[in-house]
Design a protein around this motif. Structure first.
Motif, PDB file in Angstrom:
ATOM      1  N   SER A   1       0.845  -1.194   0.000  1.00 40.01           N
ATOM      2  CA  SER A   1       0.000   0.000   0.000  1.00 40.01           C
ATOM      3  C   SER A   1       0.878   1.241   0.000  1.00 40.01           C
TER       4      SER A   1
ATOM      5  N   GLN B   1       4.288   8.087   2.464  1.00 45.22           N
ATOM      6  CA  GLN B   1       2.891   8.329   2.080  1.00 45.22           C
ATOM      7  C   GLN B   1       2.190   7.079   1.557  1.00 45.22           C
ATOM      8  N   SER B   2       1.019   6.805   2.113  1.00 49.65           N
ATOM      9  CA  SER B   2       0.231   5.648   1.691  1.00 49.65           C
ATOM     10  C   SER B   2      -0.554   6.016   0.438  1.00 49.65           C
ATOM     11  N   SER B   3      -0.645   5.060  -0.457  1.00 47.60           N
ATOM     12  CA  SER B   3      -1.384   5.319  -1.689  1.00 47.60           C
ATOM     13  C   SER B   3      -2.892   5.168  -1.473  1.00 47.60           C
ATOM     14  N   GLY B   4      -3.266   4.437  -0.413  1.00 49.48           N
ATOM     15  CA  GLY B   4      -4.687   4.207  -0.162  1.00 49.48           C
ATOM     16  C   GLY B   4      -5.249   3.018  -0.922  1.00 49.48           C
TER      17      GLY B   4
ATOM     18  N   THR C   1      -3.607   2.867   8.752  1.00 51.47           N
ATOM     19  CA  THR C   1      -4.974   3.253   8.381  1.00 51.47           C
ATOM     20  C   THR C   1      -5.953   2.088   8.589  1.00 51.47           C
TER      21      THR C   1
ATOM     22  N   ARG D   1      -6.392  -0.226   6.310  1.00 53.73           N
ATOM     23  CA  ARG D   1      -6.850  -0.680   4.987  1.00 53.73           C
ATOM     24  C   ARG D   1      -6.282  -2.050   4.589  1.00 53.73           C
TER      25      ARG D   1
ATOM     26  N   VAL E   1      -8.394   4.843   9.275  1.00 53.21           N
ATOM     27  CA  VAL E   1      -9.339   5.355   8.286  1.00 53.21           C
ATOM     28  C   VAL E   1     -10.489   4.353   8.193  1.00 53.21           C
TER      29      VAL E   1
END
Ligand code: IMP
Ligand code: MG
Length: 183
Positions: free
Chosen positions: A77, A83-86, A112, A114, A144
């Protein structure tokens, strides 16, 4: 840049040690015992999420005193830096059928949420006997997606951390402790 400058630059990003090698060892010993006790001789499959969890997996499996098999999955990810790409991508899947096993997912860090949310969904659909998640580190303030591990060895604030398997752009996985990265 000469060799010494490269080494200085590498070391300069290690801001401070937040979890020492000995503390990690002690926590893993305790977690291994807890896992061994709770399965009481039933077949377990430890599934490590590559690459970050490879060091934790190597130490945790040796702290478990009941028969266990190991498997690996690779999820990505983070594509660069901190930084996470999501977007979660499974780039390597398990090569065994998990339906006859009590599965324990072994993760390095939950940020997050995910990655594990996705992996748990995928593995549950394969009907394991049971499914639990153990993570070395948990950063609950960054969630998230709602996700709670069954066991977290350390809960940390919102720092970007490196070492003991965790990287920043593929470096620092070889540090034997967990450190804060100097951004
Ligand atoms: P999540 O999907 O946001 O929960 O992130 C999970 C993955 O992101 C972890 O398995 C790590 O590989 C990576 N990650 C999250 N936080 C950190 C960190 O502080 N340092 C290094 N990698 C991290
Ligand atoms: Mg990971």
């Amino acid at each position: 840049m000469d060799k010494q400058q490269k080494i200085n630059e590498f070391n300069g990003k290690i801001k401070r040690v937040i979890i020492a090698e000995e503390e990690i060892k002690t926590a893993i010993k305790k977690a291994g015992k807890q896992i061994s006790d709770s399965y009481d001789g039933r077949p377990i499959l430890l599934v490590s999420i590559l690459k970050g969890a490879f060091v934790f997996m190597a130490d945790l499996c040796r702290a478990i005193e009941v028969p266990c098999e190991i498997g690996f999955m690779c999820a990505q990810s983070y594509f660069s830096g901190t930084q996470s790409s999501g977007v979660v991508q499974i780039t390597k899947d398990l090569d065994q059928d998990i339906s006859g096993y009590h599965v324990v997912i072994v993760e390095d860090i939950i940020d997050t949420g995910r990655t594990l949310n996705e992996i748990v969904k995928i593995l549950k659909a394969r009907n394991p006997l049971s499914l639990r998640v153990v993570t070395l580190l948990d950063k609950p303030s960054r969630r998230v997606v709602e996700f709670n591990p069954d066991l977290a060895l350390f809960t940390i604030p919102d720092f970007f951390v490196i070492g003991y398997g965790l990287d920043c752009s593929e470096l620092y996985r070889n540090l034997p402790y967990i450190a804060e990265y100097a951004e």
